[in-house]
Every structure is written in C-alpha cells, then in structure tokens.
Motif scaffolding. Sequence first.
Motif, PDB file in Angstrom:
ATOM      1  N   UNK A 146       4.981  -4.713  -1.318  1.00  0.00           N
ATOM      2  CA  UNK A 146       3.787  -4.775  -0.063  1.00  0.00           C
ATOM      3  C   UNK A 146       2.684  -3.588  -0.409  1.00  0.00           C
ATOM      4  N   UNK A 147       3.173  -2.358  -1.184  1.00  0.00           N
ATOM      5  CA  UNK A 147       2.379  -1.465  -1.363  1.00  0.00           C
ATOM      6  C   UNK A 147       1.136  -1.796  -2.574  1.00  0.00           C
ATOM      7  N   UNK A 148       1.515  -2.488  -3.468  1.00  0.00           N
ATOM      8  CA  UNK A 148       0.583  -3.047  -4.399  1.00  0.00           C
ATOM      9  C   UNK A 148       0.111  -1.602  -5.324  1.00  0.00           C
ATOM     10  N   UNK A 149       0.882  -1.045  -5.985  1.00  0.00           N
ATOM     11  CA  UNK A 149       0.650   0.119  -6.616  1.00  0.00           C
ATOM     12  C   UNK A 149      -0.024  -0.404  -7.811  1.00  0.00           C
ATOM     13  N   UNK A 150      -1.059   0.407  -8.109  1.00  0.00           N
ATOM     14  CA  UNK A 150      -1.534   0.428  -9.537  1.00  0.00           C
ATOM     15  C   UNK A 150      -1.506   1.737 -10.308  1.00  0.00           C
ATOM     16  N   UNK A 151      -1.090   1.792 -11.396  1.00  0.00           N
ATOM     17  CA  UNK A 151      -0.886   3.165 -12.076  1.00  0.00           C
ATOM     18  C   UNK A 151      -1.721   3.356 -13.386  1.00  0.00           C
ATOM     19  N   UNK A 152      -2.194   4.293 -13.500  1.00  0.00           N
ATOM     20  CA  UNK A 152      -2.976   4.882 -14.786  1.00  0.00           C
ATOM     21  C   UNK A 152      -2.063   5.814 -15.375  1.00  0.00           C
ATOM     22  N   UNK A 153      -1.648   5.269 -16.673  1.00  0.00           N
ATOM     23  CA  UNK A 153      -0.584   6.160 -17.505  1.00  0.00           C
ATOM     24  C   UNK A 153      -0.628   5.941 -18.909  1.00  0.00           C
ATOM     25  N   UNK A 154      -1.603   6.412 -19.445  1.00  0.00           N
ATOM     26  CA  UNK A 154      -2.001   6.248 -20.952  1.00  0.00           C
ATOM     27  C   UNK A 154      -0.610   6.568 -21.762  1.00  0.00           C
ATOM     28  N   UNK A 155       0.009   7.504 -21.687  1.00  0.00           N
ATOM     29  CA  UNK A 155       1.366   7.796 -22.512  1.00  0.00           C
ATOM     30  C   UNK A 155       2.520   6.934 -21.978  1.00  0.00           C
ATOM     31  N   UNK A 156       2.606   6.446 -20.818  1.00  0.00           N
ATOM     32  CA  UNK A 156       3.747   5.603 -20.288  1.00  0.00           C
ATOM     33  C   UNK A 156       5.054   6.131 -19.737  1.00  0.00           C
ATOM     34  N   UNK A 157       4.851   7.468 -19.780  1.00  0.00           N
ATOM     35  CA  UNK A 157       6.466   8.158 -19.550  1.00  0.00           C
ATOM     36  C   UNK A 157       6.677   7.894 -17.960  1.00  0.00           C
ATOM     37  N   UNK A 158       5.612   8.061 -17.051  1.00  0.00           N
ATOM     38  CA  UNK A 158       5.836   8.009 -15.614  1.00  0.00           C
ATOM     39  C   UNK A 158       6.090   6.431 -15.314  1.00  0.00           C
ATOM     40  N   UNK A 159       5.379   5.669 -15.705  1.00  0.00           N
ATOM     41  CA  UNK A 159       5.362   4.001 -15.674  1.00  0.00           C
ATOM     42  C   UNK A 159       6.783   3.672 -16.068  1.00  0.00           C
ATOM     43  N   UNK A 160       7.357   4.212 -17.053  1.00  0.00           N
ATOM     44  CA  UNK A 160       8.656   3.887 -17.577  1.00  0.00           C
ATOM     45  C   UNK A 160       9.885   4.315 -16.670  1.00  0.00           C
ATOM     46  N   UNK A 161       9.644   5.746 -15.983  1.00  0.00           N
ATOM     47  CA  UNK A 161      10.678   5.868 -15.176  1.00  0.00           C
ATOM     48  C   UNK A 161      10.634   5.332 -13.787  1.00  0.00           C
ATOM     49  N   UNK A 162       9.353   4.956 -13.255  1.00  0.00           N
ATOM     50  CA  UNK A 162       9.529   4.611 -11.940  1.00  0.00           C
ATOM     51  C   UNK A 162       9.625   3.011 -12.015  1.00  0.00           C
ATOM     52  N   UNK A 163       9.244   2.165 -13.045  1.00  0.00           N
ATOM     53  CA  UNK A 163       9.717   0.928 -13.385  1.00  0.00           C
ATOM     54  C   UNK A 163      11.551   1.023 -13.293  1.00  0.00           C
ATOM     55  N   UNK A 164      11.973   1.760 -13.930  1.00  0.00           N
ATOM     56  CA  UNK A 164      13.499   1.896 -14.223  1.00  0.00           C
ATOM     57  C   UNK A 164      13.961   2.183 -12.732  1.00  0.00           C
ATOM     58  N   UNK A 165      13.315   2.975 -11.993  1.00  0.00           N
ATOM     59  CA  UNK A 165      13.739   3.011 -10.547  1.00  0.00           C
ATOM     60  C   UNK A 165      13.525   1.855  -9.620  1.00  0.00           C
ATOM     61  N   UNK A 166      12.894   0.661 -10.216  1.00  0.00           N
ATOM     62  CA  UNK A 166      12.880  -0.394  -9.094  1.00  0.00           C
ATOM     63  C   UNK A 166      11.466  -0.342  -8.450  1.00  0.00           C
ATOM     64  N   UNK A 167      10.580   0.579  -8.976  1.00  0.00           N
ATOM     65  CA  UNK A 167       9.292   0.438  -8.156  1.00  0.00           C
ATOM     66  C   UNK A 167       8.219  -0.445  -8.837  1.00  0.00           C
TER      67      UNK A 167
END
Length: 357
Positions: A146-167
């Motif tokens: 429900x939060x509808x989170x958009x992420x700006x992550x050119x390197x991809x490290x944060x996106x990878x970590x949070x996606x693995x955590x189920x976000x």
Amino acid sequence: MTTWHAVLRGVAAASLALTSAAVATGDDAFVVEPADARTNYFAGREVECDTAIRGGIAVEGRLVWALAAGNRSLTNGAVPVRHAGRGATNVAVSVPLPAGRDGVVADATLTTVLTDAAGNRLGAATRNVRIFPADPFFDRSRWLESLRIAIIDPEGGTEKRLTAAGVPLMLTRADADIAALRPQLILVAEGLAWDDHPRLAADLFHHCGRGVNVLCMAPSSGTFPLPGGDAIGDGIVASLTLRRADVVADLDERLDWRDWAKGGATVVSRLSIVADREAVVARAGATPAGWPWLEATFGGREGGPPAGTLVVCGLGIVAHWEETPAARYLLAALLARLAAPSAAASPDFRPFQENPR
C-alpha cells in the motif's frame, strides 16, 4: 551453594540496564563491564557479547556467563581469562541465541562474572540482550504494497537488498517522470552522490510539496539547497529539524543507535550546513562532524493537496543490514513514520513489532 548457582542467583536479581561492578578496593579494584554499547542481536545466531576487564592485579581465571529471560536460564558457559592487571583486557564471549518466533522481539539479560582460579568472585557485569527476528516486515506485506514505494538507485545495491527483504519497489531513474508512477513514498538509495544528479533535489522538493514523502538514505557526497521558508514548487517548508543519531530512540526506543557493529561507524554520512555564495546548502559526506538527520516538513498551499515530508538519514541502514537488527528495524520505523494516513490505517499495519516483557 556452588559458584554456578551463585551466578544464576545473580542473573535473577540483575538490572536490565547496562551496569558494571568493581570488587576490592583501592588500586586492586577490578572493573568488569560490557566492551560496547550494543544490545540488539539477531535471533537464532551465535553472537559476540564482549566483556572488558579493567584495573586490578594480574589474574588467571574464568569469565562465567549466563543468559536468562527473567528467572529462566536460556544458556550458559565460561571462557578462560588471563588479565595482566592495571590495563584493560577484552574477553570474547560467544553466546548462542534462541531462534524465537517470527514477529516477536524478546528481552534477556547476559550476566558475566570474573572469578580467579580458586573460584573467588572478582567482579561482574550485566548487559541487556534484545533478540530480534531477522524479518522486520513479518506479516506486513499488504501494508508494504500500500505504500507504493518508488526507488532511485542507479547502482542497484539498495534496491537489491530491500527487494530480497520483501519490500515491493518501483524502480525509476532520477531524471524520469516519477509522478507518473503515483508513488506515496520515494526512496533515494544509500550512497547516492548528489553532485551526479544536479536536478534531483529540486524534483524531490517538488514532490514533497505535492504530498509525496521522501527518504534519502545516507548520501555519499555532494550538496543540495537547504529547504527554507520560501515557496518550493507546490509547497512551503513549514519546519526544518536537524538531529543527532539519538533520533533513532524517538522512532523505536528498542533500537541501538551508538554501536551497530565492531567494524565501521553507525553513521556513514553527515550533513554540514554551509554557505555557497548567496545560498545555504547541506553538504553530505563521511565526516566526523555534521548532522546525521535532516527532516523538512512541507505545508501545502491553500486549497492544494496536503504536503509531504523529506527525511535525510545518515545512518548506514544498508551498510549494516547483516550486522545488526537495528538497521532493519530502523527502516521499518522510518517507513511507518512516512506512511500515508491511508496506509497507516491498513488492517495489517503495525508500526512496531510485539515486544513482550
């Protein structure tokens, strides 16, 4: 009564606050105390709860330890000690923690007792041990959606970590039309350099003025204009707050904020407020001075939509993700803080996990 029974009795009576005790008097006094300020640990892991011995005379003996929850013993052990006297000796104490239950944070107390070769008690200390499940988002998937989170992550490290955590995340570029995604929250990845994206700050202020919340995670470098009282985009900055790392306790009082790991600082980015020609800017960097927290609350224009909040958090959430549950649960608390009212009303929204005492 055996030495071990005496230890267990000490556990039952120990305070849950970090304490240390000195035995003997004058120059021969021993001080036994936790070697760091950490209290947060992952359930089901063997963790290091080091103990420091200071002062006293030279001694060879044991450091006897016991982990207990209330009057119930969970585990115990002992390690040999050789202390040269006068100076400090750091003793590594490895403690296997119980697995616990998903979604439940448990409190325990670790008591360590220094004894000599004859079993005489020379000093003791207690440490809070707060045991966290690895998943800070257990049973909260609908709320995260429900939060509808958009992420700006050119390197991809944060996106990878949070996606693995189920976000669930909507990946976007800094120069993209973020508004087309209709996010309620925009994340800017940890370690992003502001100088590489000169228009990003203005775009984020614009989104905040239109009711979108923004979380910038530990920028590595660069500057951005300090939000002031003038109109910015569709909103006006109503308040601006700079805080030290103890802001973590306001978000979730259970979390450590001094020590997160043996190696590496808890705060990985700070903001210095400096003048740049006629403007006042925030300069980010890994410096010992500055502010690890900036929060700007935007007020909407009259008749317009409610405005959002911008948070810049310099604590290394991604950097310390595997080292302390404080990093993961701080992110959960930040998302709860920045959640839109409709998301906070979601049936499975729980700002904090259950914490039985």
